[in-house]
Design an enzyme around this catalytic site. Sequence first.
Site, mmCIF file in Angstrom:
data_model
loop_
_atom_site.group_PDB
_atom_site.id
_atom_site.type_symbol
_atom_site.label_atom_id
_atom_site.label_comp_id
_atom_site.label_asym_id
_atom_site.label_seq_id
_atom_site.Cartn_x
_atom_site.Cartn_y
_atom_site.Cartn_z
ATOM 1 N N ASP A 175 0.838 -1.182 -0.082
ATOM 2 C CA ASP A 175 0.098 -0.020 0.178
ATOM 3 C C ASP A 175 0.942 1.290 -0.002
ATOM 4 O O ASP A 175 0.568 2.384 -0.685
ATOM 5 C CB ASP A 175 -0.807 0.050 1.353
ATOM 6 C CG ASP A 175 -2.293 -0.886 0.928
ATOM 7 O OD1 ASP A 175 -2.462 -0.863 -0.089
ATOM 8 O OD2 ASP A 175 -2.651 -1.174 2.134
ATOM 9 N N LYS A 176 1.861 1.208 0.790
ATOM 10 C CA LYS A 176 2.521 2.587 0.955
ATOM 11 C C LYS A 176 3.494 2.486 -0.098
ATOM 12 O O LYS A 176 3.630 3.902 -0.689
ATOM 13 C CB LYS A 176 3.452 2.340 2.289
ATOM 14 C CG LYS A 176 2.597 2.722 3.504
ATOM 15 C CD LYS A 176 3.405 2.727 4.759
ATOM 16 C CE LYS A 176 4.097 1.560 5.127
ATOM 17 N NZ LYS A 176 4.839 1.661 6.423
#
Length: 415
Positions: A175-176
């Site tokens: 996600d990051k």
Amino acid sequence: MTTTPLSNGPALDGIRVLDLTSVVFGPYASQILADYGADVIKVEAPGGDSTRQTGPAQEPGLSAIFLGLNRNKRSIVLDLKQPAAREALLTLVDQADVLMHSMRPAKMAALGLDPATLCARNPRLVYAGLYGFGEGGAYDGRPAYDDIIQGLSGFADLVGRQTGAPRYLPTVAADKTCGLVATHAILAALFQRARTGQGQQLEVPMFESMASFALVEHYYGRHLADEPGDAGYPRVLTPWRRPCQTADGHVCLMPYTDAHWRDFFNAAGRPDLAQDPRFADISARTRHIETLYELQAGLVAAHDTAYWLALCERLQIPAAPVNRLEDLETDPHLASVDFFVPLESASGSHYRFPRNPVRLQHSHVPPAMPPRLGEHTRNVLAEAGLSPAAVDALLDTGAARQANVPLSENAKDPA
């Protein structure tokens, strides 16, 4: 570094972003844009982003994970199932520079928010789709979360090669990382628009992004198409690549150059290893990396952590203590660069935030509290040109919601 803001404001001053994403991937990307000065309007459904309820909270709807992903933004609530809410959003699109979403393309099309429609309506719009998988591919439309992408893109396998069983990284790495990819893709599109005046559609697929990220070093011998070798960079895959245990704890110790290793072996009382052809240069060390790191671990265990930190500082060999997460708040370097910023909410609750790690000489945007659900609905819609009566109508029907007003008071039919 001293920041000296210019009279025309922060780096992205004047850029308006409509952020329809939720959870981590998209909100992390839009938070970075907000940190650079963009006006990020977080468009939420009546229930709000699920991360508003994830983790401990001092105030309702401002839970820990939400706090980490939504600083410097404004929040409006629109129920896009209602035509009036969609029309209000289209009014915002007309004035936006960026629209970013993480819904399936078919769902956006059903709402009349597909890229063809919106980019025809606003030709300067940068329309960013943040997906699990690229459109038109074999996995197009499949649900994707961080764990799924870590498994598909090889990260669980990489950890398994070290530990003996596939495992996820203990951070939402997909996600990051993909949030960072989305940020620089949006900035690239804005930079191109500055030259051409034309917006464009872009997609940021998680699977392709993480596969690309993993294969930077781990495609390794597969690059050699005529004589393909194994995938996987041996130095970072050996189980011995870990903080070294000392007599009283652990230390991160990283000899890398020929001189580093020579000095380390000599200081450790093993001049014979300094002359060993297996460790003479980086090519030889890579071939014998597991043996090398195992030897290093045995030598380091003979002395305490302070001994190795002092020795490595004297020899200019990279080394560091192992910080716990809690230690970061008192780390002397982070303290000296004011990395953690205290904030007080409007209700008097106190918070701490990590600031944007990047510092620009002529642009500074201090961290601001993440917004309450729908905190800015009325103001944003008024800025877009809707009359007070039109805004009231949206609130009365539940097509929109303003913060701190229960939904039951806002909507005649919450369903």
